[in-house]
Design a protein around this motif. Structure first.
Motif, short mmCIF file in Angstrom:
data_model
loop_
_atom_site.label_atom_id
_atom_site.label_comp_id
_atom_site.label_asym_id
_atom_site.label_seq_id
_atom_site.Cartn_x
_atom_site.Cartn_y
_atom_site.Cartn_z
N PRO A 12 0.83 -1.21 0.00
CA PRO A 12 0.00 0.00 0.00
C PRO A 12 0.86 1.26 0.00
O PRO A 12 1.98 1.28 0.52
N GLY A 227 -3.15 -0.49 -3.11
CA GLY A 227 -4.09 0.43 -2.49
C GLY A 227 -3.43 1.77 -2.20
O GLY A 227 -2.21 1.86 -2.08
N LEU A 228 -4.24 2.79 -2.07
CA LEU A 228 -3.77 4.15 -1.86
C LEU A 228 -4.63 4.83 -0.80
O LEU A 228 -5.86 4.84 -0.92
N SER A 229 -3.99 5.37 0.23
CA SER A 229 -4.72 6.06 1.28
C SER A 229 -4.10 7.42 1.54
O SER A 229 -2.98 7.70 1.12
N GLY A 235 -9.39 4.40 -2.61
CA GLY A 235 -8.13 3.71 -2.38
C GLY A 235 -7.88 2.47 -3.19
O GLY A 235 -6.73 2.10 -3.44
N ASN A 239 -5.06 -0.81 -7.08
CA ASN A 239 -4.89 -1.91 -6.12
C ASN A 239 -4.91 -3.23 -6.85
O ASN A 239 -5.97 -3.76 -7.18
#
Length: 333
Positions: A12, A227-229, A235, A239
């Motif tokens: 992530p 994933g991206l936060s 997000g 992914n």
């Protein structure tokens, strides 16, 4: 070493755009990478020798920040380089990481760099992305960049015990000229740090990876985000889908969504080199005709070099640059 395992490590990304202490977040990201590489080495085995990380895995990407703001917030410092070197040495791997870098020769800018650390902690390859929509590249300061570093640094290929390694960053997999130039310089394995749309359909970049592998008889090790936060973009948009492609365009391994080491496979240099020296129609690299295209390419005026004088540009510069290129291409108004 003629055969070893490579890993597109899907982890992530935590964006630092709104972080109170961006430097602390970058250090924490390196610690996460270190833990994941250690776990992967223990799981996959001692023959894991090449690990490719996703694009901008330590920071995320600029989202509204000016060039100057992102340069000050997201570029690596000496402690970051040292910590990344320790990841490589601590686990005995070649580590490919994509990150933002300062350059003393262009102090107002940043570049999106891709580095390969060897198991001794040395940087054996540094590639600065040449195609970018909203970030400075060496092409924007072309004459001075080439004067300072030379073409071997613009299109680097590292001769290592794992074969001849090169890096293609993110959407650059869609530009066949870049991969072809690197292959003509001897590249056998393309490391592809990316952060891209994850879809059950065949995406443009997935097609690009297969095409570049087939065209150049090269392996592609492509690591996407898990994933991206930290920003408002959903997000799971980026992914999954990390993959390894062989020199005939076959997928060797692929990861589903999430934090994953599933995209790992053996790269066989002996088989690749045997295929490259085998006469026949599929040996596309040996049938390339550079002299046929050199004059034709030189006739066309599209995106021009040297658009920056070294000063940090605003976002409007990048938009206008593309408008001008479109006008030259199509006569648009």
């Amino acid at each position: 070493m003629t055969a070893y395992r490579a890993l597109a490590l899907q982890v992530p990304t935590v964006a630092i755009n709104g972080a109170a202490d961006p430097r602390a977040e970058i250090r924490a990201a390196i610690e996460r990478v270190n833990a994941r590489v250690g776990g992967a080495k223990a799981w996959i085995g001692a023959d894991l020798r090449l690990v490719v990380l996703p694009e901008y895995v330590l920071t995320g990407f600029p989202l509204g920040e000016s060039v100057a703001e992102w340069r000050d917030k997201a570029t690596l410092d000496d402690l970051c380089y040292q910590a990344l070197a320790k990841v490589a040495t601590g686990h005995g791997v070649y580590l490919c990481v994509n990150a933002y870098e300062r350059d003393e020769h262009f102090p107002d800018l940043f570049f999106q760099g891709s580095l390969i650390f060897d198991p001794s902690g040395e940087i054996v390859l540094r590639y600065r992305r040449l195609h970018s929509m909203f970030s400075p590249t060496p092409y924007d300061v072309w004459e001075r960049y080439v004067d300072v570093y030379g073409m071997d640094a613009v299109l680097p290929v590292a001769a290592t015990e794992l074969g001849n390694l090169a890096v293609i960053a993110s959407e650059e997999i869609l530009y066949p000229e870049l991969a072809r130039a690197l292959a003509l310089r001897g590249a056998e394995v393309f490391c592809h740090p990316t952060s891209e749309i994850a879809s059950p359909d065949l995406t443009q970049k997935a097609i690009g990876r297969r095409a570049r592998a087939i065209e150049n008889l090269a392996y592609v090790v492509s690591a996407n985000s898990g994933g991206l936060s930290g920003i408002a973009i959903p997000g799971d948009s980026t992914n999954g889908g990390s993959e390894l492609i062989d020199y005939e365009g076959r997928r060797l391994a692929a990861a589903g969504p999430g934090d994953s080491l599933v995209a790992s496979a053996e790269l066989d240099l002996t088989a690749l080199r045997r295929y490259r020296t085998r006469p026949g129609m599929p040996n596309l690299l040996s049938r390339v005709k550079p002299g046929l295209w050199a004059e034709e390419y030189a006739r066309h005026d599209v995106e021009r070099p040297n658009g920056l004088d070294g000063a940090a540009p605003g976002r409007a510069f990048f938009v206008q640059r593309q408008r001008d290129a479109i006008k030259r291409l199509y006569g648009a108004t």
